[in-house]
Design an enzyme around this catalytic site. Structure first.
Site, PDB file in Angstrom:
ATOM      1  N   CYS A   2       0.827  -1.201   0.000  1.00 21.33           N
ATOM      2  CA  CYS A   2       0.000   0.000   0.000  1.00 21.33           C
ATOM      3  C   CYS A   2       0.865   1.257   0.000  1.00 21.33           C
ATOM      4  O   CYS A   2       2.035   1.223   0.335  1.00 21.33           O
ATOM      5  CB  CYS A   2      -0.879   0.012   1.257  1.00 21.33           C
ATOM      6  N   ARG A  27       4.038   0.796  -6.423  1.00 20.49           N
ATOM      7  CA  ARG A  27       4.002  -0.194  -5.327  1.00 20.49           C
ATOM      8  C   ARG A  27       2.915  -1.233  -5.542  1.00 20.49           C
ATOM      9  O   ARG A  27       2.813  -2.193  -4.788  1.00 20.49           O
ATOM     10  CB  ARG A  27       3.781   0.538  -3.995  1.00 20.49           C
ATOM     11  N   TRP A  75      -3.138  -2.303  -1.581  1.00 16.80           N
ATOM     12  CA  TRP A  75      -2.819  -3.590  -2.212  1.00 16.80           C
ATOM     13  C   TRP A  75      -3.417  -4.629  -1.277  1.00 16.80           C
ATOM     14  O   TRP A  75      -2.915  -4.834  -0.167  1.00 16.80           O
ATOM     15  CB  TRP A  75      -1.305  -3.743  -2.338  1.00 16.80           C
ATOM     16  N   ASN A 101      -0.719   0.743   6.140  1.00 16.75           N
ATOM     17  CA  ASN A 101       0.036  -0.192   5.294  1.00 16.75           C
ATOM     18  C   ASN A 101       0.631  -1.214   6.249  1.00 16.75           C
ATOM     19  O   ASN A 101       1.327  -0.851   7.194  1.00 16.75           O
ATOM     20  CB  ASN A 101       1.144   0.520   4.518  1.00 16.75           C
ATOM     21  N   GLY A 102       0.332  -2.495   6.031  1.00 17.21           N
ATOM     22  CA  GLY A 102       0.857  -3.562   6.899  1.00 17.21           C
ATOM     23  C   GLY A 102      -0.258  -4.534   7.236  1.00 17.21           C
ATOM     24  O   GLY A 102      -1.300  -4.556   6.589  1.00 17.21           O
ATOM     25  N   GLU A 481      16.921 -15.744 -13.529  1.00 15.40           N
ATOM     26  CA  GLU A 481      16.539 -14.324 -13.561  1.00 15.40           C
ATOM     27  C   GLU A 481      15.945 -13.960 -14.920  1.00 15.40           C
ATOM     28  O   GLU A 481      14.952 -13.237 -15.007  1.00 15.40           O
ATOM     29  CB  GLU A 481      17.745 -13.444 -13.228  1.00 15.40           C
ATOM     30  N   LYS A 485      12.179 -12.375 -15.342  1.00 17.80           N
ATOM     31  CA  LYS A 485      11.966 -11.096 -16.030  1.00 17.80           C
ATOM     32  C   LYS A 485      10.905 -11.249 -17.111  1.00 17.80           C
ATOM     33  O   LYS A 485      10.005 -10.444 -17.256  1.00 17.80           O
ATOM     34  CB  LYS A 485      13.279 -10.600 -16.659  1.00 17.80           C
ATOM     35  N   GLU A 488       7.226 -12.253 -15.465  1.00 18.97           N
ATOM     36  CA  GLU A 488       6.546 -11.323 -14.547  1.00 18.97           C
ATOM     37  C   GLU A 488       6.025 -10.084 -15.272  1.00 18.97           C
ATOM     38  O   GLU A 488       5.097  -9.439 -14.795  1.00 18.97           O
ATOM     39  CB  GLU A 488       7.450 -10.915 -13.398  1.00 18.97           C
ATOM     40  N   HIS A 504      15.565 -34.957 -17.703  1.00 18.80           N
ATOM     41  CA  HIS A 504      14.959 -35.804 -16.661  1.00 18.80           C
ATOM     42  C   HIS A 504      13.470 -35.498 -16.495  1.00 18.80           C
ATOM     43  O   HIS A 504      12.937 -35.593 -15.403  1.00 18.80           O
ATOM     44  CB  HIS A 504      15.705 -35.595 -15.339  1.00 18.80           C
ATOM     45  N   LYS A 603       5.910  -3.657  -5.936  1.00 11.82           N
ATOM     46  CA  LYS A 603       7.358  -3.404  -5.951  1.00 11.82           C
ATOM     47  C   LYS A 603       8.010  -3.981  -4.705  1.00 11.82           C
ATOM     48  O   LYS A 603       9.133  -4.434  -4.746  1.00 11.82           O
ATOM     49  CB  LYS A 603       7.635  -1.905  -6.029  1.00 11.82           C
TER      50      LYS A 603
HETATM   51  C1  AGP Z   1      11.828  -8.771  -9.252  1.00  5.59           C
HETATM   52  O1  AGP Z   1      11.718  -8.392 -10.632  1.00  5.59           O
HETATM   53  C2  AGP Z   1      10.486  -9.005  -8.624  1.00  5.59           C
HETATM   54  N1  AGP Z   1       9.737  -7.810  -8.702  1.00  5.59           N
HETATM   55  C3  AGP Z   1      10.543  -9.613  -7.240  1.00  5.59           C
HETATM   56  O2  AGP Z   1      10.905 -10.951  -7.425  1.00  5.59           O
HETATM   57  C4  AGP Z   1      11.524  -9.001  -6.207  1.00  5.59           C
HETATM   58  O3  AGP Z   1      12.851  -9.260  -6.608  1.00  5.59           O
HETATM   59  C5  AGP Z   1      11.279  -9.680  -4.851  1.00  5.59           C
HETATM   60  O4  AGP Z   1       9.971  -9.376  -4.445  1.00  5.59           O
HETATM   61  C6  AGP Z   1      12.269  -9.247  -3.767  1.00  5.59           C
HETATM   62  O5  AGP Z   1      12.134  -7.862  -3.534  1.00  5.59           O
HETATM   63  P1  AGP Z   1      13.261  -7.121  -2.668  1.00  5.59           P
HETATM   64  O6  AGP Z   1      14.544  -7.226  -3.437  1.00  5.59           O
HETATM   65  O7  AGP Z   1      12.763  -5.719  -2.536  1.00  5.59           O
HETATM   66  O8  AGP Z   1      13.355  -7.825  -1.347  1.00  5.59           O
END
Ligand code: AGP
Length: 608
Positions: A2, A27, A75, A101-102, A481, A485, A488, A504, A603
């Site tokens: 949030c 966010r 969120w 937020n939380g 990674e 990318k 997501e 396998h 984020k």
């Molecule tokens: C990365 O592209 C993603 N958005 C997500 O996996 C992110 O890396 C993960 O949530 C960890 O976030 P942080 O590095 O802020 O802890």
């Protein structure tokens, strides 16, 4: 996660709140709302949907006159996205409004007791409990009511609160969820993050856990949760205002990809002095570094993937055994940590709930924790025993690129420092590595220059259903990674596999035309990976290879090859990731996806 924005001063609050919330859209959220004191009462407007809906509902804030107010982008955690579940939440009389937020972890028993006392709830949220609890304890003194509530709730919170009969104050409180307070001649501000108020002030305070702030038009006072006044130092934010804007790029993600050369330079240069690596912020003597017998890296998502790369690099150079684990697993499996283990928590935001919990779990067991963090003053940065900041600046796109690359650079420095202290590499080898490390930013620049070529290739795969990434050793780490990318931001299903493992089982998914991206940057494994590429090609796959210059043999097993400039094999991930980032980006753009704010993602995941 949030977003919270609040303002009290000599200007209209609503437009400032709306503008601030728009800078927090990265966010991730599903609804938005505001509460403003109009001189007589608290006026509340909130709705499910994008911030635009709230802007239209309030004609850009014009229908909510008043110079004190709070706003929120939600969120969803407790309660589906809906008008009634969005924040702010009110007490029954509408004289107290709160944004949060939380997660209030004990909201169910609190809600039950409040209902037994006749309080009626309208939403499914944990936050509404706070509104009624504040009402229950409010006897005319906001600070007293707030601190009483904070003693009763468990969990995490960043709060903004207004009281109708205290129109010249707004209140804020924080525990585990980030919250900053800003001040200027025009008034005082609260926000979840700096970009929200950067336009109005560069003088901010980072709230610490269980602190309460009273904001007035002419100043701010901080209190402990026991109502004792406390003094805090303000921080001057030196980010460029445009750092939080797109600077002409179509998306923040593309802008941030192009910032990677600078990000790496900014992260390594301050730690290289007289051809040696000096990491003062480690707060560890060379003797203490030499005593480390094991490293346990804990993180989530891309930060976890950086940790997988870190394992290969640290073990290769410093010969220290490294275990890498996702934080959500680590925190609940009662981990066995060997003596003299250094725990490293990697986190761009420094607020990821699982990673923060893993940090606390490690410290509770008496282990030293190093944080590799991008956001200054974030929870992980403040609670780690030492913090290695990646100087990537604000990363707005949900999909991390520059912060991830900076995490790799941080891990290289750490590995080289450990290797030198432990004598596992010669001085000559150390200098060789240092030279290669310094070349990486320019080499990334070169690879970014292949943008059009990658875009042309990516356009052929906007309709893809499954895309596989394979690699051996450190190339497996970057495949993880590259796959994340892609999926997501483009929503195309993708998996990363250790190249030798595909046969396998998963190879059964390879059909005519299935794209397999083979990363092969380790000369000692070139031939092995070619064999895996031949295996998938024999089953109809289309193979894109990402490999080092000179590995011409790979052409016989590839349909499309991206060559990388020569570098030290253990640094190759920093180069290989560039075409993979560009590929994922252009597939997403080709599919018309919301690249900077992908569906379902935030984020920073500050909830479990
Ligand atoms: C990365 O592209 C993603 N958005 C997500 O996996 C992110 O890396 C993960 O949530 C960890 O976030 P942080 O590095 O802020 O802890």
């Amino acid at each position: 996660m949030c977003g919270i924005v609040g303002y009290i001063g000599n200007r209209q609050a609503a437009p400032i709140i709306l503008d601030g919330l728009s800078k927090l859209e990265y966010r991730g959220y599903d609804s938005a709302g505001m509460a403003v004191y109009d001189g007589k009462k608290i006026v509340l407007k909130k709705s499910v949907g994008r911030l635009k809906v709230l802007e239209n509902l309030t004609h850009g804030g014009e229908t909510m006159p008043g110079t004190a107010g709070i706003g929120h982008t939600r969120w969803a955690t407790h309660g589906a996205p809906s008008d009634v579940n969005s924040h702010p939440h009110l007490n029954q009389e509408g004289t107290i409004a709160v944004v949060h937020n939380g997660i209030i972890e004990n909201y169910i028993p609190l809600k039950k007791r409040l209902e037994e006392r006749g309080y009626q709830f309208v939403s499914e949220t944990d936050t509404e409990v706070l509104a009624h609890l504040l009402d229950r304890y409010y006897k005319g003194n906001p600070l007293e009511a707030i601190t009483k509530v904070l003693h009763r709730v468990e969990g995490s919170y960043a709060l903004g609160i207004i009281f109708a009969d205290h129109p010249d104050e707004i209140y804020a409180a924080r525990k585990d969820s980030p919250l900053i307070v800003g001040e200027s001649e025009e008034g005082s501000f609260i926000a979840s993050d700096v970009p929200a108020i950067l336009k109005y002030t560069r003088s901010v305070y980072y709230m610490d856990n269980q602190e309460v702030a009273q904001l007035r038009r002419d100043g701010i006072t901080f209190y402990s949760v026991d109502e004792e006044e406390i003094r805090k130092e303000s921080v001057q934010i030196d980010w460029d205002a445009d750092a939080a804007e797109k600077a002409g790029y179509e998306h923040f993600m593309l802008k941030e990809m192009y910032e990677q050369p600078k990000t790496i330079t900014d992260t390594i240069s301050p730690r290289i002095k007289d051809n040696d690596i000096v990491i003062e912020e480690l707060h560890m003597t060379e003797e203490e570094l030499g005593k480390i017998e094991k490293i346990h890296i804990v993180a989530c998502g891309s930060a976890y993937h950086a940790g997988v790369t870190g394992k290969y690099v640290i073990e290769n150079l410093a010969r220290v055994p490294v275990e890498v684990e996702v934080a959500s697993e680590f925190r609940y499996r009662d981990p066995i940590l060997a003596p003299n283990t250094l725990v490293i928590i990697i986190s761009q935001s420094g607020e990821t709930a699982d990673s923060l919990a893993a940090l606390r779990e490690s410290k509770a067991r008496g282990f030293k924790v190093l944080g590799i963090v991008n956001v200054v003053g974030s929870s992980i940065a403040r609670e780690a025993d030492s913090v290695f900041y990646t100087w990537a600046g604000p990363e707005i796109a949900v999909a991390t690129t520059k912060a991830y690359s900076a995490q790799l650079a941080a891990l290289y420095l750490l590995a080289m420092k450990l290797a030198k202290v432990r004598g596992t590499i010669s001085e000559a080898r150390f200098q060789e590595l240092l030279m290669a490390l310094r070349r990486i930013p320019d080499q990334i620049e070169l690879l970014l220059g292949q943008k059009e070529k990658i875009q042309h290739f990516a356009n052929r795969y906007v309709g893809a259903r499954d895309i596989f990434f394979i690699g051996r050793g450190i190339d497996y780490a970057i495949s993880l990674e590259g796959s994340l990318k892609l999926k997501e931001i483009s929503y195309v299903h993708s998996e990363a596999y250790a190249a030798g493992e595909l046969k396998h089982g998963t190879i059964s998914l390879i059909e005519d035309g299935t794209l397999v991206v083979a990363v092969s940057t380790q000369p000692n494994l070139y031939q092995k990976t070619i064999s895996n590429m031949v295996e998938v090609k024999a089953r109809g796959a289309f193979v894109m290879a990402v490999t080092g210059e000179g590995n011409l043999a790979i052409e016989k097993a590839s349909d499309y090859v991206v060559y990388l400039p020569q570098t030290e094999p253990i640094f190759a991930n920093s180069l290989a990731i560039i075409p993979l980032q560009l590929f994922g980006y252009y597939v997403a753009v080709g599919r018309g996806c919301d690249v900077d704010k992908p569906r379902n993602l935030a984020k920073s995941v500050t909830v479990e």
